[in-house]
Write a protein that holds these residues in place. Structure first.
Motif, PDB file in Angstrom:
ATOM      1  N   ARG A  37       0.860  -1.187   0.000  1.00  0.00           N
ATOM      2  CA  ARG A  37       0.000   0.000   0.000  1.00  0.00           C
ATOM      3  C   ARG A  37       0.894   1.233   0.000  1.00  0.00           C
ATOM      4  O   ARG A  37       1.714   1.420   0.902  1.00  0.00           O
ATOM      5  CB  ARG A  37      -0.925   0.010   1.216  1.00  0.00           C
ATOM      6  CG  ARG A  37      -1.898   1.186   1.228  1.00  0.00           C
ATOM      7  CD  ARG A  37      -2.779   1.194   2.465  1.00  0.00           C
ATOM      8  NE  ARG A  37      -3.846   0.221   2.377  1.00  0.00           N
ATOM      9  CZ  ARG A  37      -3.918  -0.906   3.076  1.00  0.00           C
ATOM     10  NH1 ARG A  37      -2.938  -1.224   3.918  1.00  0.00           N
ATOM     11  NH2 ARG A  37      -4.931  -1.742   2.960  1.00  0.00           N
ATOM     12  N   SER A  38       0.754   2.074  -1.007  1.00  0.00           N
ATOM     13  CA  SER A  38       1.592   3.272  -1.130  1.00  0.00           C
ATOM     14  C   SER A  38       1.134   4.337  -0.146  1.00  0.00           C
ATOM     15  O   SER A  38       0.127   4.170   0.558  1.00  0.00           O
ATOM     16  CB  SER A  38       1.529   3.815  -2.561  1.00  0.00           C
ATOM     17  OG  SER A  38       0.215   4.253  -2.857  1.00  0.00           O
ATOM     18  N   ASN A  39       1.849   5.460  -0.094  1.00  0.00           N
ATOM     19  CA  ASN A  39       1.526   6.538   0.837  1.00  0.00           C
ATOM     20  C   ASN A  39       0.134   7.122   0.609  1.00  0.00           C
ATOM     21  O   ASN A  39      -0.480   7.653   1.534  1.00  0.00           O
ATOM     22  CB  ASN A  39       2.575   7.649   0.745  1.00  0.00           C
ATOM     23  CG  ASN A  39       3.925   7.197   1.274  1.00  0.00           C
ATOM     24  OD1 ASN A  39       4.009   6.288   2.100  1.00  0.00           O
ATOM     25  ND2 ASN A  39       4.994   7.824   0.799  1.00  0.00           N
ATOM     26  N   ASN A  40      -0.348   7.043  -0.632  1.00  0.00           N
ATOM     27  CA  ASN A  40      -1.696   7.563  -0.913  1.00  0.00           C
ATOM     28  C   ASN A  40      -2.788   6.517  -0.746  1.00  0.00           C
ATOM     29  O   ASN A  40      -3.942   6.735  -1.111  1.00  0.00           O
ATOM     30  CB  ASN A  40      -1.760   8.170  -2.327  1.00  0.00           C
ATOM     31  CG  ASN A  40      -1.503   7.132  -3.413  1.00  0.00           C
ATOM     32  OD1 ASN A  40      -1.419   5.938  -3.138  1.00  0.00           O
ATOM     33  ND2 ASN A  40      -1.374   7.591  -4.652  1.00  0.00           N
ATOM     34  N   GLY A  41      -2.401   5.346  -0.192  1.00  0.00           N
ATOM     35  CA  GLY A  41      -3.389   4.311   0.110  1.00  0.00           C
ATOM     36  C   GLY A  41      -3.709   3.375  -1.033  1.00  0.00           C
ATOM     37  O   GLY A  41      -4.552   2.490  -0.885  1.00  0.00           O
ATOM     38  N   GLN A  42      -3.037   3.551  -2.169  1.00  0.00           N
ATOM     39  CA  GLN A  42      -3.317   2.730  -3.341  1.00  0.00           C
ATOM     40  C   GLN A  42      -2.383   1.523  -3.402  1.00  0.00           C
ATOM     41  O   GLN A  42      -1.255   1.563  -2.907  1.00  0.00           O
ATOM     42  CB  GLN A  42      -3.148   3.566  -4.612  1.00  0.00           C
ATOM     43  CG  GLN A  42      -4.092   4.748  -4.703  1.00  0.00           C
ATOM     44  CD  GLN A  42      -5.551   4.332  -4.696  1.00  0.00           C
ATOM     45  OE1 GLN A  42      -5.965   3.484  -5.493  1.00  0.00           O
ATOM     46  NE2 GLN A  42      -6.330   4.903  -3.793  1.00  0.00           N
ATOM     47  N   SER A  44       0.304  -0.770  -4.884  1.00  0.00           N
ATOM     48  CA  SER A  44       1.449  -0.469  -5.730  1.00  0.00           C
ATOM     49  C   SER A  44       2.415  -1.639  -5.665  1.00  0.00           C
ATOM     50  O   SER A  44       2.147  -2.665  -5.046  1.00  0.00           O
ATOM     51  CB  SER A  44       2.122   0.826  -5.263  1.00  0.00           C
ATOM     52  OG  SER A  44       3.080   1.261  -6.193  1.00  0.00           O
ATOM     53  N   SER A  64      -9.686  -2.258  -9.350  1.00  0.00           N
ATOM     54  CA  SER A  64      -9.165  -1.988  -8.009  1.00  0.00           C
ATOM     55  C   SER A  64      -8.504  -3.242  -7.447  1.00  0.00           C
ATOM     56  O   SER A  64      -8.900  -4.368  -7.760  1.00  0.00           O
ATOM     57  CB  SER A  64     -10.294  -1.531  -7.080  1.00  0.00           C
ATOM     58  OG  SER A  64     -11.241  -2.573  -6.899  1.00  0.00           O
TER      59      SER A  64
END
Length: 250
Positions: A37-42, A44, A64
């Protein structure tokens, strides 16, 4: 002759096209750098970016990807039709239970311990009176059990962060998993693993996309063909270069 060439040309065109896919649910875990989970919550990571290239090859829109604890995702993979879990280690024991699209990458599953507290292992038999921290339902747990390590020697967790806490608190002697992921989780949580190193390589295994057994074989075939075609392209080579650089930097 003309009829033969017409049939051959139709076969070629059809052979390069892809049928519309059913709706699939994509699940993954937080295990840097392969997926996280990347810093923006997505979602990756290498396996996620590779999946996007596969979708492009298939003519599919992006879908998603849900990041969740491994044991929950693994349970859903076995229970829900049209579910995909990645990156999943392909083992002989797991092979019959799912359908597979391989390979994303290879990974070493290791035991990490304190190099001052425990010398490097010379045999897994030395683990018989020690405690090993493992992720529940993870390949590390399965490899250890398959090699005769008793269940009572294992301490279960649902995250690498918690495994590292157990190791630093000396509640376990070793933890099992990918060294890359363990060290990244330590860095993220400001834990020092200065005196910790790989004591044993349990296995080197393929990482794959695992599909629920109810997914049609034709869908698996399309994914496998798309993966192989993607690997021949320049976009994959660029992705692989970035991924290898990530591994070197951590």
């Amino acid at each position: 002759m003309r009829r033969f060439l017409l049939v051959l040309s139709l076969y070629w065109v059809c052979g390069q096209s892809y049928a519309e896919l059913p709706k699939l649910s994509y699940l993954s875990e937080d295990a840097y750098p392969i997926n996280y989970r990347s810093n923006n919550g997505q979602a990756s990571g290498f396996s996620v970016e590779l999946l996007k290239l596969i979708w492009q090859q298939l003519g599919e829109p992006e879908h998603s990807v849900k990041i969740m604890p491994w044991d929950r995702a693994y349970y859903l993979l076995g229970q829900k039709p049209n579910t995909v879990l990645f990156a999943t280690v392909h083992t002989p024991k797991r092979a019959p239970y799912f359908k597979w699209v391989c390979a994303i990458d290879n990974v070493n599953i290791v035991l990490m311990g304190n190099n001052k507290r425990h010398p490097k292992l010379s045999s897994l038999k030395q683990l018989n009176h020690l405690k090993i921290g493992v992720l529940r339902a993870d390949v590390g747990e399965q490899i250890l059990l398959n090699n005769g390590i008793e269940d009572e020697n294992l301490m279960f967790s649902d995250s690498y962060r918690h495994l590292i806490k157990l190791l630093l608190a000396k509640r376990v002697d070793f933890i099992a998993g990918s060294e890359q992921t363990i060290r990244h989780a330590a860095k993220q949580n400001n834990y020092s693993l200065k005196h910790y190193e790989v004591s044993w390589v349990l296995q080197e295994q393929e990482l794959c996309y695992a599909f629920n057994n109810a997914v049609d074989d034709a869908v698996i075939g399309q994914f496998q063909r798309a993966l192989e075609e993607v690997k021949q392209g320049s976009a994959f080579k660029q992705l692989l270069t970035r991924y290898q650089q990530q591994k070197l930097n951590h």
